[in-house]
Design a protein around this motif. Structure first.
Motif: not given
Length: 204
Positions: A15-39
């Motif tokens: 899901k993370g790889t797909i999310a980053r690629q989708l953000a790049a493709h459509f020009g959207f901002a991306h947030l990996d919310t799992g990093l919030l919990y990791r922090a």
């Protein structure tokens, strides 16, 4: 204009790889919310109470390399099961989701809790053995010494915590499209995800 893509799924499903690629493709901002919990988990390991860590979270430190280790991953899964921590992080995620220009968020409760109104929802899955091998290779590449069996045990334990927690358990939203990446290349999975999002109304 805001357009939100919500992507959920278990650890190492892609899901993370797909999310980053989708953000790049459509020009959207991306947030990996799992990093919030990791922090938050990282700070808990240092002795900070989880709720205090969530309330004091600094989004500028989410790319730190020390968020990727197995100890932090385990801690993240544990703090993510705490209702008070999840509640403390909801507002920042929702604000990001509705930002102008579009946003992609990936996590475990995006389509069900954080952004139930998201225009596009994907639930990305893969078999546990496949996901364990992916995570094992990632950890080896980053210098962590761990066996594949240990990683599989960790993946299964995280799945159990994520799916069985009382607050915001991992599950697909009723209107999410399930994407099984078990036997798909990265390129094929991303292409299918792009097609799904286009059908939901996103324009390039």
């Amino acid at each position: 204009m805001s357009f939100t893509i919500a992507i959920d799924g278990p650890a190492a499903s892609g899901k993370g790889t797909i999310a980053r690629q989708l953000a790049a493709h459509f020009g959207f901002a991306h947030l990996d919310t799992g990093l919030l919990y990791r922090a938050v988990g990282r700070e808990m390991l240092k002795g900070t109470p989880p709720l205090d860590a969530a309330l004091q979270l600094d989004l500028t430190g989410l790319d730190a390399a020390d968020l990727r280790g197995p100890d932090v991953a385990q801690a993240a899964s544990k703090v993510a099961a705490l209702p008070e921590v999840r509640a403390a992080l909801i507002d920042v995620q929702r604000a990001f989701a509705r930002r102008a220009g579009g946003a992609v968020l990936d996590g475990r409760d995006i389509g069900t809790v954080i952004c139930p109104e998201a225009e596009a929802k994907l639930f990305v899955i893969a078999g546990p053995e496949v996901r364990a091998e992916r995570r094992w290779r990632e950890l080896l590449a980053s210098g962590h010494e761990v066996t594949q069996n240990e990683v599989l045990a960790d993946v299964l334990a995280r799945d159990a915590r994520d799916m069985n927690r009382a607050d915001a358990p991992l599950k697909p939203a009723e209107d999410a499209v399930t994407l099984d990446t078990s036997r798909m290349s990265i390129e094929a999975a991303v292409a299918e995800a792009i097609a799904i999002v286009k059908r939901a109304g996103a324009t390039e």
